[in-house]
Design an enzyme around this catalytic site. Sequence first.
Site, short mmCIF file in Angstrom:
data_model
loop_
_atom_site.label_atom_id
_atom_site.label_comp_id
_atom_site.label_asym_id
_atom_site.label_seq_id
_atom_site.Cartn_x
_atom_site.Cartn_y
_atom_site.Cartn_z
N ASP A 199 0.83 -1.19 0.00
CA ASP A 199 0.00 0.00 0.00
C ASP A 199 0.87 1.25 0.00
O ASP A 199 1.89 1.31 0.68
CB ASP A 199 -0.89 -0.03 1.24
CG ASP A 199 -1.89 1.11 1.27
OD1 ASP A 199 -2.77 1.15 0.40
OD2 ASP A 199 -1.79 1.96 2.18
N GLU A 267 -0.20 8.11 -6.92
CA GLU A 267 0.05 9.29 -7.76
C GLU A 267 -0.85 9.19 -8.98
O GLU A 267 -1.28 8.10 -9.37
CB GLU A 267 1.52 9.33 -8.17
CG GLU A 267 1.97 10.62 -8.82
CD GLU A 267 1.96 11.80 -7.88
OE1 GLU A 267 1.00 12.58 -7.98
OE2 GLU A 267 2.88 11.95 -7.06
#
Length: 535
Positions: A199, A267
């Site tokens: 993660d 992102e």
Amino acid sequence: MQEWWRSAVIYQVYPRSYQDDDGDGVGDLAGITRRLDHIASLGVDCIWLSPIFASPQADMGYDVSDYLAVDPLFGDLAAFDTLIAEAHARGLKVVVDQVLSHTSDQHEWFKQSRLAQENDKADWYVWADPLPDGSPPTNWHSHFGGPAWEFDPQRGQYFLHNFLASQPDLNFHNPDVVDAILETCKFWLDRGLDGFRLDTVNYYFHDQKLRSNPPAQSKPQVMATDLYGMQNNIYNKTRPENLAFLKRLRALTDQYDDIMMVGEVGEMGHRSIEIMGEYTQGKDRLHMAYSFAMLGPDFNAEHFRNCIEGFQHGAPDGHPYWSFSNHDVPRQVSRWAEHSVSEDAMARLACAMLMAFEGTIGIYQGEELGQTETELVFAELTDPPAIRFWPAVKGRDGCRTPMVWEKDAPNAGFSTAKPWLPVKAPQAAKAVDQQGEGSILAYYREMIAYRKNSPALARGKTKFINLPEPLLAFTRTADEEAFTCVFNLSAEPQTVALKAPATIAKGNAATVKGKTLTLDGNGFVYLSGESKSLL
């Protein structure tokens, strides 16, 4: 080494929502074990489990309070061992979500760290003094609203949290923290786990000088819960020190046979593709990585081509993982509805596209049913950012509602008790027991098998073909097999002139007459022919 993951199809299970076996309204490990035959019948290679570790569940398990224990909601270590054994017996690998960048504030490490500025765990989290006016040390934002800093009166300092204030960030600049984290990973590998989904893999390190981020260089993207887009996030994540940690983690996994690590790059846009490439270069970093690049609203040929070619150019020796949905984003059928002829047509098109992409493929539970986003009212919400920012933000609950097994059973067969999120009629209508011949479920099984039996689709190289929007086209070639793959990303029919006679090896809503290919709305083809240059 076999490297099974290179052509794998990975199936994500959200444990809270897969199958409740003990009747408390929340899914559990025993329930997943009971449904393993369904997963195996898809023809997938691996299961990715979202977090199952001990947690107060403030962020549904992404706030770990004990890395070495299974949360009682899901079972215990014995239930975990049984799941691993039963999955392996069916030829399925299992990887687990590892949330390493932060813990819960209920973790013993943090409880000790916040006691005083000098103790054995004092430097295990990111602490900083207030600025002279009492404000936070930097301008960094939390993804869940407000500053990324929370003042702790007991210690008289701020601590860093990129998500909830109850999710303090670990200080990876402290070698003791790194050693402890690696030990927790080793614990699960020793129990037979086949790898990790990491993660927020680019969030581990922060700038030790605590420099504030500059404004975004491009047009700011502002959402109610997330002001990240207004900054160029160069100091709060994706720091260069991250690579050394990834190498240590890879060295650990290389001590075992056939382990795989896939990192989630937190992102958006082209930068996410660059990071994917950087993190998978060579043989001493991640095995593969994925980003949110294909998990957003963009649905056009240029976007998908840019994602794949960007990775090809940025990491020629790296390996990508492509997925259209997961537990954090609206379901693909609903997300791309404006481009679809129907829900079923979009479900088939999305499946065909994924099965033709080069790399490893990810499927989120329920996509094999053509599942849609669940519409919820405020009283039904559990997701923290949705509760805080409703109605501007609907949150992630809509894609996390329970798996549907039997249309007319209570809660569609998920649980005998009231489920933690509701099962509604539009979702129940797509239950497994309604998916007969010609269904979306049958289609997923067919397309996964077709990919696995095709050298070109499983491991072939990709070369894009210049066609106007809304047509996405490329070739996949391996050994003596070659396919020209063409997808109509719109609801309107499209025609394409062929350079040579071609045969539809696989397709939907498509015809070839002479040298003319016609694709109905959301139609696609995998073309074969004596000439490798069909377009």
